[in-house]
Design an enzyme around this catalytic site. Structure first.
Site, PDB file in Angstrom:
ATOM      1  CD  GLU B  57      58.720  71.707  69.969  1.00 31.09           C
ATOM      2  OE1 GLU B  57      59.650  70.752  69.337  1.00 31.09           O
ATOM      3  OE2 GLU B  57      58.942  71.870  71.172  1.00 31.09           O
ATOM      4  CG  HIS B 108      55.311  82.271  75.686  1.00 26.50           C
ATOM      5  ND1 HIS B 108      53.955  81.663  75.962  1.00 26.50           N
ATOM      6  CD2 HIS B 108      55.943  82.434  77.005  1.00 26.50           C
ATOM      7  CE1 HIS B 108      53.774  81.390  77.361  1.00 26.50           C
ATOM      8  NE2 HIS B 108      55.117  81.856  77.742  1.00 26.50           N
ATOM      9  CG  ASP B 116      61.977  82.569  78.165  1.00 22.05           C
ATOM     10  OD1 ASP B 116      62.643  82.558  79.110  1.00 22.05           O
ATOM     11  OD2 ASP B 116      61.037  82.030  77.917  1.00 22.05           O
TER      12      ASP B 116
END
Lengths: 272, 313
Positions: B57, B108, B116
């Site tokens: 990321e 998300h 999750d």
């Protein structure tokens, strides 16, 4: 290659670095001085740059990932004629274009704002990908510190560059062997460094980072389809005898008297 | 105009396809989540303009920065938790500080990630992003608004953070709506109560307002989709017309939409009572999104109860 010119420019940059940091009273002389020949070589020989316009669209891009060596970048821009020599004396002062770490929004010629280590290679990759996508021939050079290679992001980016076969990208590591807390080998060792880069899919050349002929050999090696990293062995604090290879001079400014003494020692005026 | 329920991430995927055709400078980056973030459609259609950096990321954000320096317009996507947490320093120092026009489209977000669990439920991203100078923060309430935001973001000259969700959400956007940064979407005339919401909570707020109206209260709902810049005109109007303002968000109460509103309201000479609904000082956990919204008190019924409690006290 006019090595006399490169040597003179390097000398000029050392004077500017010493005077600028001394005037500021803070800054990073050690890692700026180790970079001087590399910067002189890039700005006055290797990179395609405009004589007067730092924003020339066709220019090659030079990103200083080790942003704390900002004085070396500013000195190169001054030596290039992109900013007045006197401006070096505003380094780190309120209202200056010469921020403690490079700010691209303040000074033309600064290609990317850097300072938080480990981020420049990703940016250089993006730039190289973007230029290639637009069929532009400009090259991207990114200057990395050796201590900085302890940042994980550098290796994320190393994989990205190799994956995309970024042959328009060249990295150079200023391998002076020192970081704030001591020798890189003692803080957290980098060796075997060339093998690390090779394992990540890079072509490597190891050179003497204070020799223009050797830098030429590094940057102009016969290329394959891998990105190139020139591992330039340097001496931290190079050129100022008492600073050479002393970790303490990483982030400590010389006094104005010390700077003056240095300038007189090499026989010149900072604006000469 | 799509007026059916849709996840905002799906609308993002649609908008990217439109941008692919509209704007040749648009490029898209992902960090190995392209099927989930819905960038995969763009990747299939415009493979040369799509860059998957793998599970990295920090590198994702840095690469996007470099692409802007070459004149391109990158949309960088991953889950909100990774974009804003894992790559915070890259966003701060390489995107926001030099004001590079990177669009961070993070999916998300919030509790509605569901099963999750807490490690993946970003409840702090609005807070983290809105404190950064130069950064804009947009949170769409439904697919249509998300679509419009993404199209709009392509023309922005500075960084934008767009918070997207995994879950299908009801359509709430009126037919004539046009998203504008700094401009909230107002439902109904001003009244005794103003409910200010964003994201998936807008639909809950509208349901709560209906119930409160049936109980005889006049209620206005504000979709504060542009959290930064904030619509201060709407806040001032609410402060002068309402007895009570309630903020609702799928985010920590600390630092999010409610905080942004309260920071501004506190500068006004007079202001009504303010209630703040959101996730209190605790992490999320696994569960169905609906179960989680129930458990964390983010339902229309919770808004109704909070309004009644405040007005009664």
């Amino acid at each position: 290659m006019n090595t006399v010119l490169l040597r003179n420019k390097a000398q000029e940059m050392r004077r500017l670095i010493m005077e600028g940091i001394a005037e500021a009273g803070s800054g990073h002389p050690g890692g700026s001085l180790s970079l001087v020949e590399i910067m002189s070589y890039l700005y006055f020989y290797q990179a395609q740059l405009h004589e007067t316009d730092p924003l020339w669209p066709e220019r090659d891009r030079i990103i200083l990932s080790k942003g704390h060596a900002a004085p070396a970048l500013y000195a190169a821009l001054a030596a290039k004629g992109y900013m007045p020599h006197e401006e070096m004396l505003t380094l780190r002062k309120l209202g200056s274009r010469l921020q403690g770490h490079p700010d691209m929004r303040k000074l033309p010629g600064v290609e990317m704002s850097t300072g938080s280590l480990g981020q420049g290679l990703s940016v250089a990759n993006g730039l190289a990908l973007g230029l290639r996508l637009q069929n532009k021939a400009n090259k991207v050079y990114v200057v990395l510190g050796d201590g900085e290679l302890q940042e994980g992001q550098v290796w994320e980016a190393a994989m990205t560059a190799a994956h995309h076969r970024l042959t328009n990208l060249m990295a150079v590591v200023d391998y002076n062997g020192l970081q704030i807390d001591g020798f890189t080998g003692e803080v957290k060792r980098l060796e075997p460094l060339a093998e690390k880069w090779q394992a990540f899919g890079w072509q490597t050349v190891t050179v003497d980072g204070h020799s223009f002929a050797d830098l030429y050999r590094g940057f102009n090696v016969e290329r394959d389809d891998r990105p190139l990293v020139v591992i330039a062995k340097t001496i931290k604090g190079k050129g100022v005898q008492y600073m050479e290879n002393v970790a303490d001079w990483h982030g400590k400014a010389p006094s104005k008297a010390q700077a003056q003494e240095y300038i007189e020692g090499i026989g010149g005026d900072v604006r000469g | 105009m799509v007026n059916k329920p849709e996840a905002t991430r799906d609308a993002y995927g649609r908008a990217l396809l439109a941008l692919g055709q509209l704007r040749s400078e648009v490029v898209v980056l992902d960090a190995d989540l392209s099927k989930s973030t819905k960038t995969a459609g763009f990747a299939a259609k415009y493979p040369e303009r799509f860059f998957n950096v793998g599970i990295a990321e920090a590198d994702l954000i840095g690469t996007a920065c470099g692409l802007t320096l070459s004149g391109l317009k990158p949309f960088a996507s991953t889950f909100a938790i990774f974009a804003t947490g894992r790559a915070y320093d890259q966003i701060r120092n390489s995107v926001a500080y030099p004001r590079l026009p990177v669009v961070i489209a993070a999916t998300h977000a919030g509790l509605t990630v569901g099963p999750d669990g807490g490690s993946h439920q970003s409840l702090e991203d609005i807070a983290l992003m809105r404190v950064l100078p130069n950064m804009q923060v947009w949170v769409p309430a439904d697919g249509e608004e998300a679509y419009q935001m993404v199209i709009e973001a392509a023309t922005e000259t500075g960084p934008v953070y767009i918070r997207l969700g995994r879950q299908v959400v009801p359509h709430v956007t009126p037919a004539d709506y046009k998203f504008e940064k700094g401009r909230a979407q107002v439902f109904g005339p001003s009244g005794d109560v103003t409910i200010i919401a964003c994201g998936v909570m807008v639909a809950e707020a509208l349901r709560a307002a209906e119930e409160l109206r049936q109980a005889g209260l006049s209620v206005q709902v504000v979709n504060m989709s542009s959290i930064k810049p904030l619509d201060t005109e709407v806040l001032e109007a609410a402060a002068s017309h309402s007895r009570l303002i309630v903020t609702v968000e799928e985010h920590f109460v600390a630092g999010g939409l409610g905080s942004a509103c309260v920071e501004y309201l506190s500068t006004l000479r007079s202001r009504p009572q303010v209630g703040m609904l959101g996730v209190e000082d605790r992490f999320g956990q696994s569960g169905h999104p609906d179960e989680l919204l129930d458990l964390y008190g983010l339902r229309a019924s919770n808004i109704v109860a909070a309004v009644k409690r405040s007005l009664d006290s």
